[in-house]
Scaffold this active site. Sequence first.
Site, PDB file in Angstrom:
ATOM      1  N   GLU A   1     -19.254   0.930   4.978  1.00  0.00           N
ATOM      2  CA  GLU A   1     -19.427   0.722   6.422  1.00  0.00           C
ATOM      3  C   GLU A   1     -20.294  -0.475   6.801  1.00  0.00           C
ATOM      4  O   GLU A   1     -20.105  -1.072   7.867  1.00  0.00           O
ATOM      5  CB  GLU A   1     -19.993   1.994   7.065  1.00  0.00           C
ATOM      6  CG  GLU A   1     -19.001   3.144   7.149  1.00  0.00           C
ATOM      7  CD  GLU A   1     -18.876   3.936   5.857  1.00  0.00           C
ATOM      8  OE1 GLU A   1     -18.039   4.853   5.809  1.00  0.00           O
ATOM      9  OE2 GLU A   1     -19.615   3.633   4.900  1.00  0.00           O
TER      10      GLU A   1
ATOM     11  N   ASP B   1     -21.667   7.058   7.704  1.00  0.00           N
ATOM     12  CA  ASP B   1     -21.824   8.270   8.513  1.00  0.00           C
ATOM     13  C   ASP B   1     -21.262   9.486   7.785  1.00  0.00           C
ATOM     14  O   ASP B   1     -21.424   9.604   6.581  1.00  0.00           O
ATOM     15  CB  ASP B   1     -21.172   8.069   9.888  1.00  0.00           C
ATOM     16  CG  ASP B   1     -19.671   7.856   9.821  1.00  0.00           C
ATOM     17  OD1 ASP B   1     -19.171   7.400   8.774  1.00  0.00           O
ATOM     18  OD2 ASP B   1     -18.972   8.146  10.818  1.00  0.00           O
TER      19      ASP B   1
ATOM     20  N   GLY C   1     -14.477   8.766   5.918  1.00  0.00           N
ATOM     21  CA  GLY C   1     -14.120  10.101   6.381  1.00  0.00           C
ATOM     22  C   GLY C   1     -13.665  11.027   5.275  1.00  0.00           C
ATOM     23  O   GLY C   1     -13.855  12.245   5.357  1.00  0.00           O
TER      24      GLY C   1
ATOM     25  N   GLY D   1     -11.672   7.384   7.920  1.00  0.00           N
ATOM     26  CA  GLY D   1     -11.208   7.710   9.260  1.00  0.00           C
ATOM     27  C   GLY D   1     -10.292   6.620   9.781  1.00  0.00           C
ATOM     28  O   GLY D   1     -10.356   5.471   9.346  1.00  0.00           O
TER      29      GLY D   1
END
Length: 350
Positions: A164, A172, A141, A93
């Site tokens: 992350e 996530d 992402g 992302g």
Amino acid sequence: MLRVFAVSSRLRSLCRLQRIQAHMMSSHAEPEVLLEKVGRTGVITMNRPKVLNALNLTMIRQIYPQLKKWESDNETDIVIIKGAGDKAFCAGGDIRAVTEAGKVGDSLAQDFFREEYILNNAIGSYRKPYIALIDGITMGGGVGLSVHGRFRVATEKTLFAMPETAIGLFPDVGGGYFLPRLQGKLGLFLALTGFRLKGRDVQRAGVATHFVESKKIPDLQKELVDLKSPSAEDVSRVLDSYQSQSSLDAEKPFILKKHLSDIDRLFSASSVEGIVKNLKTDGSEFAKKQTETLSKMSPTSLKITLKQLQAGAALSLQDVLVMEYRLSQACMVKTIIVKSETQGGFTFQL
């Protein structure tokens, strides 16, 4: 003095966010995502090769409604998603803009995560064959756009990671769902350490469903597009066929094969402290390397990630994404600026 520093930092963040948004607006001469209908196939191409096809909110807002439209369209049989260029499927992302937005209270910090996770859930529940051609870097992402789909095709150029914990976040995009469902404690190991898997190993780990040599991808896509009213089984047969023709690195063992039993044993503790104790007590070269790696990660991120995967193992994908949205917002709210005495700069901690 502290108040002045906080206001100054907020103003700098606001200026950076405005510059990022202005750049995003000025770069729209070329579409950031291409949505095409080729025969009875919907084709999504992430079209930001200069930034490794990083996913932003604009792209999400184009992909999601088109996916839903194709899902109910009787003239669309399958969906293929891929990345432009020769380096990345999607490297993650566009977290820079989200981080700057979070610091100044801009709604992008809420909108991006919420709409990204809604898209992830739509992919996970898609009623038609969804094929992700992860021919290149696939992180963060990009994993969310691929791993929840029915078919994920890796190549020798695929580089998978969930990094992350190194940046104060957690894995996530449904990481709390798919990671604990990998073999043994492999998912937890990947989540905590950010270990990178390459090529055929992405399939061997269970992240990809198939491995096809990169040079065969154009022919594979053409054959998929040419299928007549294909079922998931028809798609699977084509993918199996191309995989059987791809012998590259077939003789090489899974990079973590000799460590899988160690991973299961060392990462079986119910707390991060327990895992670190196991690693230090073991004392092997592999254990020492993992201890060193974990020492560089955000301690808070490690603890959040462990609890996330423990909870996610018993939840549906949708429930995991709800949990992760709440976690993402807590991370945004609790981010503070800490002056680094050793480097003379600033670090971000939870």
